[in-house]
Design a protein around this motif. Structure first.
Motif, PDB file in Angstrom:
ATOM      1  N   VAL A  58      56.450  48.328 154.998  1.00 23.81           N
ATOM      2  CA  VAL A  58      56.050  48.064 156.136  1.00 23.81           C
ATOM      3  C   VAL A  58      54.838  47.621 156.537  1.00 23.81           C
ATOM      4  CG1 VAL A  58      58.158  49.320 157.134  1.00 23.81           C
ATOM      5  CG2 VAL A  58      56.091  50.293 157.046  1.00 23.81           C
ATOM      6  N   GLU A  59      54.279  46.657 157.415  1.00 25.84           N
ATOM      7  CA  GLU A  59      53.055  46.578 157.746  1.00 25.84           C
ATOM      8  C   GLU A  59      52.864  47.163 159.297  1.00 25.84           C
ATOM      9  OE1 GLU A  59      52.028  42.388 158.098  1.00 25.84           O
ATOM     10  OE2 GLU A  59      49.793  43.111 158.653  1.00 25.84           O
ATOM     11  N   ALA A  60      51.586  48.055 159.283  1.00 24.50           N
ATOM     12  CA  ALA A  60      51.282  48.553 160.418  1.00 24.50           C
ATOM     13  C   ALA A  60      50.365  47.521 161.087  1.00 24.50           C
ATOM     14  CB  ALA A  60      50.438  49.744 160.144  1.00 24.50           C
ATOM     15  N   VAL A 116      47.930  48.266 155.365  1.00 27.55           N
ATOM     16  CA  VAL A 116      47.045  48.420 156.747  1.00 27.55           C
ATOM     17  C   VAL A 116      46.208  47.018 156.457  1.00 27.55           C
ATOM     18  CG1 VAL A 116      45.127  49.726 157.616  1.00 27.55           C
ATOM     19  CG2 VAL A 116      47.139  50.750 156.865  1.00 27.55           C
ATOM     20  N   ASN A 117      45.943  46.357 157.833  1.00 24.55           N
ATOM     21  CA  ASN A 117      44.919  45.208 157.702  1.00 24.55           C
ATOM     22  C   ASN A 117      43.405  45.813 157.688  1.00 24.55           C
ATOM     23  OD1 ASN A 117      46.895  42.700 158.056  1.00 24.55           O
ATOM     24  ND2 ASN A 117      47.569  44.352 159.336  1.00 24.55           N
ATOM     25  N   LEU A 118      42.498  45.224 156.876  1.00 17.44           N
ATOM     26  CA  LEU A 118      41.286  45.443 157.162  1.00 17.44           C
ATOM     27  C   LEU A 118      40.200  44.136 157.293  1.00 17.44           C
ATOM     28  CD1 LEU A 118      40.796  47.796 153.525  1.00 17.44           C
ATOM     29  CD2 LEU A 118      41.208  48.368 155.839  1.00 17.44           C
ATOM     30  N   VAL A 148      46.205  47.503 151.132  1.00 12.87           N
ATOM     31  CA  VAL A 148      45.457  47.194 152.110  1.00 12.87           C
ATOM     32  C   VAL A 148      45.359  45.342 152.019  1.00 12.87           C
ATOM     33  CG1 VAL A 148      43.868  49.173 152.037  1.00 12.87           C
ATOM     34  CG2 VAL A 148      43.603  46.793 150.266  1.00 12.87           C
ATOM     35  N   GLU A 149      45.636  44.739 153.168  1.00 12.33           N
ATOM     36  CA  GLU A 149      45.663  43.466 153.618  1.00 12.33           C
ATOM     37  C   GLU A 149      44.293  42.821 153.938  1.00 12.33           C
ATOM     38  OE1 GLU A 149      48.950  42.008 155.877  1.00 12.33           O
ATOM     39  OE2 GLU A 149      50.391  43.127 154.758  1.00 12.33           O
ATOM     40  N   VAL A 150      43.754  41.910 153.032  1.00 13.28           N
ATOM     41  CA  VAL A 150      42.692  41.411 153.546  1.00 13.28           C
ATOM     42  C   VAL A 150      42.915  39.832 153.432  1.00 13.28           C
ATOM     43  CG1 VAL A 150      41.339  43.477 152.639  1.00 13.28           C
ATOM     44  CG2 VAL A 150      41.789  41.351 151.217  1.00 13.28           C
ATOM     45  N   ILE A 178      46.633  39.568 149.675  1.00 12.12           N
ATOM     46  CA  ILE A 178      45.848  38.651 150.225  1.00 12.12           C
ATOM     47  C   ILE A 178      46.551  38.197 151.514  1.00 12.12           C
ATOM     48  CG2 ILE A 178      44.423  36.394 149.973  1.00 12.12           C
ATOM     49  CD1 ILE A 178      43.082  38.526 148.489  1.00 12.12           C
ATOM     50  N   ASP A 179      45.928  38.054 152.760  1.00 12.08           N
ATOM     51  CA  ASP A 179      46.779  38.063 153.932  1.00 12.08           C
ATOM     52  C   ASP A 179      46.404  36.307 154.244  1.00 12.08           C
ATOM     53  OD1 ASP A 179      48.420  38.261 156.134  1.00 12.08           O
ATOM     54  OD2 ASP A 179      47.056  39.767 156.943  1.00 12.08           O
ATOM     55  N   ASP A 180      47.671  36.000 155.096  1.00 16.02           N
ATOM     56  CA  ASP A 180      47.308  34.750 155.616  1.00 16.02           C
ATOM     57  C   ASP A 180      46.725  33.664 154.538  1.00 16.02           C
ATOM     58  OD1 ASP A 180      47.674  35.760 157.958  1.00 16.02           O
ATOM     59  OD2 ASP A 180      45.617  35.891 158.647  1.00 16.02           O
ATOM     60  N   LEU A 199      50.451  38.219 147.200  1.00 17.36           N
ATOM     61  CA  LEU A 199      50.046  36.917 148.071  1.00 17.36           C
ATOM     62  C   LEU A 199      50.978  36.898 149.251  1.00 17.36           C
ATOM     63  CD1 LEU A 199      49.112  33.958 145.834  1.00 17.36           C
ATOM     64  CD2 LEU A 199      47.701  35.618 146.971  1.00 17.36           C
ATOM     65  N   LYS A 200      50.515  36.862 150.581  1.00 14.10           N
ATOM     66  CA  LYS A 200      51.083  36.843 151.823  1.00 14.10           C
ATOM     67  C   LYS A 200      50.686  35.137 152.374  1.00 14.10           C
ATOM     68  CE  LYS A 200      51.900  40.145 154.474  1.00 14.10           C
ATOM     69  NZ  LYS A 200      51.909  41.211 155.558  1.00 14.10           N
ATOM     70  N   LEU A 201      51.729  34.232 151.980  1.00 12.83           N
ATOM     71  CA  LEU A 201      51.567  32.919 152.418  1.00 12.83           C
ATOM     72  C   LEU A 201      51.567  32.880 153.875  1.00 12.83           C
ATOM     73  CD1 LEU A 201      51.495  29.947 151.294  1.00 12.83           C
ATOM     74  CD2 LEU A 201      53.879  29.742 151.925  1.00 12.83           C
TER      75      LEU A 201
END
Ligand code: C2E
Ligand code: MG
Ligand code: MG
Ligand code: MG
Length: 267
Positions: A58-60, A116-118, A148-150, A178-180, A199-201
């Motif tokens: 899950v993503e917070a 968690v997004n940083l 961790v999502e960056v 790697i987000d976005d 990798l999150k496209l």
């Protein structure tokens, strides 16, 4: 006389704030107080396995449960927080909540990794590594259960420091996403230099997947991720047809309103 002195102090404060890139003292102060009052809440959105459609993690996602304005999305207050020191306070609160929640699930026998997004300033500061290390030690959450999502642009803001943080976190066993992906300044070399797991496209590509030029790009990203052994995630999956197309293209995980909106942990 007294009033004039007060005014000048106020102006000086403004200058200090502007110099620090902080142009909204009001929101900043409110947000600080809100964190103290525990008005920030986390909603969790599922990521499902493309093949089985079972929850993988899950993503917070942070929201501000504002006493008068209702539930505020991060777009309303995060940019401001990122321009001031408040982002560090906010991230510490988010990490605290998310790691404790994940540890509770883990103890209940249902390990659901939490992402968690940083933000860029957090990634550039070494405090984040200590904070995460201490939280994992205290809760006993296996490091692999934290992601961790960056974003690419966050990494590129302070490349050397960011790479350092990510290597420390990765060495601890924390996973890195790697987000976005695809909308930042993509130095593809980044993917081999950094300890990237996922990798999150970006969802802008997902939205146009049925159009030929975007389809070609997504197909080659899928081949690249596969070749590099990265977990490939699609964000913003809103319908079954898109989900099936992404599954055929070899995506590992899918995230989007089609599978679930961000919801409180109780849900
Ligand atoms: P993100 O990390 O890329 O998170 C995904 C965003 O897309 C979330 O918006 C989510 O609600 C939204 N979304 C998910 N599925 C769909 C879909 O199918 N269609 C559409 N149109 N949107 C979808 P949200 O919650 O408003 O968050 C926006 C951004 O704020 C996040 O983007 C992330 O960059 C940032 N953010 C959220 N929470 C935190 C946090 O705790 N710390 C930091 N630093 N940033 C955060
Ligand atoms: Mg994210
Ligand atoms: Mg994203
Ligand atoms: Mg996005």
């Amino acid at each position: 006389m007294y009033a004039a002195k007060r005014d000048r102090t106020q102006v000086e404060l403004w200058h200090a704030a502007l110099a620090a890139g902080n142009t909204d003292l009001g929101l900043d102060t409110d947000l600080r107080a809100a964190i103290g009052n525990r008005e920030l809440v986390l909603h969790y959105q599922p990521l499902v396995h493309a093949q089985t459609r079972e929850t993988a993690s899950v993503e917070a996602l942070v929201r501000w449960s504002h006493p008068r304005r209702g539930l505020l999305p991060p777009g309303v207050f995060l940019p401001q927080a990122e321009r001031s020191d408040v982002i560090h306070l906010l991230t510490a609160a988010v990490l605290d909540d998310a790691v404790r929640q994940a540890a509770t699930w883990h103890r209940a026998g249902r390990t659901v990794p939490v992402a968690v997004n940083l933000a860029a300033p957090v990634l550039a500061s070494d405090r984040v590594v200590t904070t995460i290390g201490a939280l994992l030690a205290e809760t006993g959450l296996p490091p692999r259960a934290l992601i961790v999502e960056v974003t690419e642009s966050a990494v590129m803001t302070r490349p050397a420091e960011s790479a350092d943080r990510l290597r420390s976190l990765s060495a601890m066993g924390v996973r890195v996403a790697i987000d976005d992906f695809g909308i930042g300044y993509t130095s593809l070399g980044l993917l081999t230099q950094l300890p990237v797991d996922e990798l999150k496209l970006d969802r802008s590509f997902v939205a146009r997947i049925h159009q030929p030029p975007d389809r070609v790009i997504v197909e080659s990203v899928a081949r690249m991720a596969n070749g590099l052994g990265l977990t490939l995630v699609a964000e913003g999956v809103e319908d079954a047809h898109t989900a099936d197309t992404l599954t055929e293209l070899g995506f590992d995980l899918l995230q989007g309103f089609h599978f679930g909106r961000p919801e409180p942990a109780s849900a």
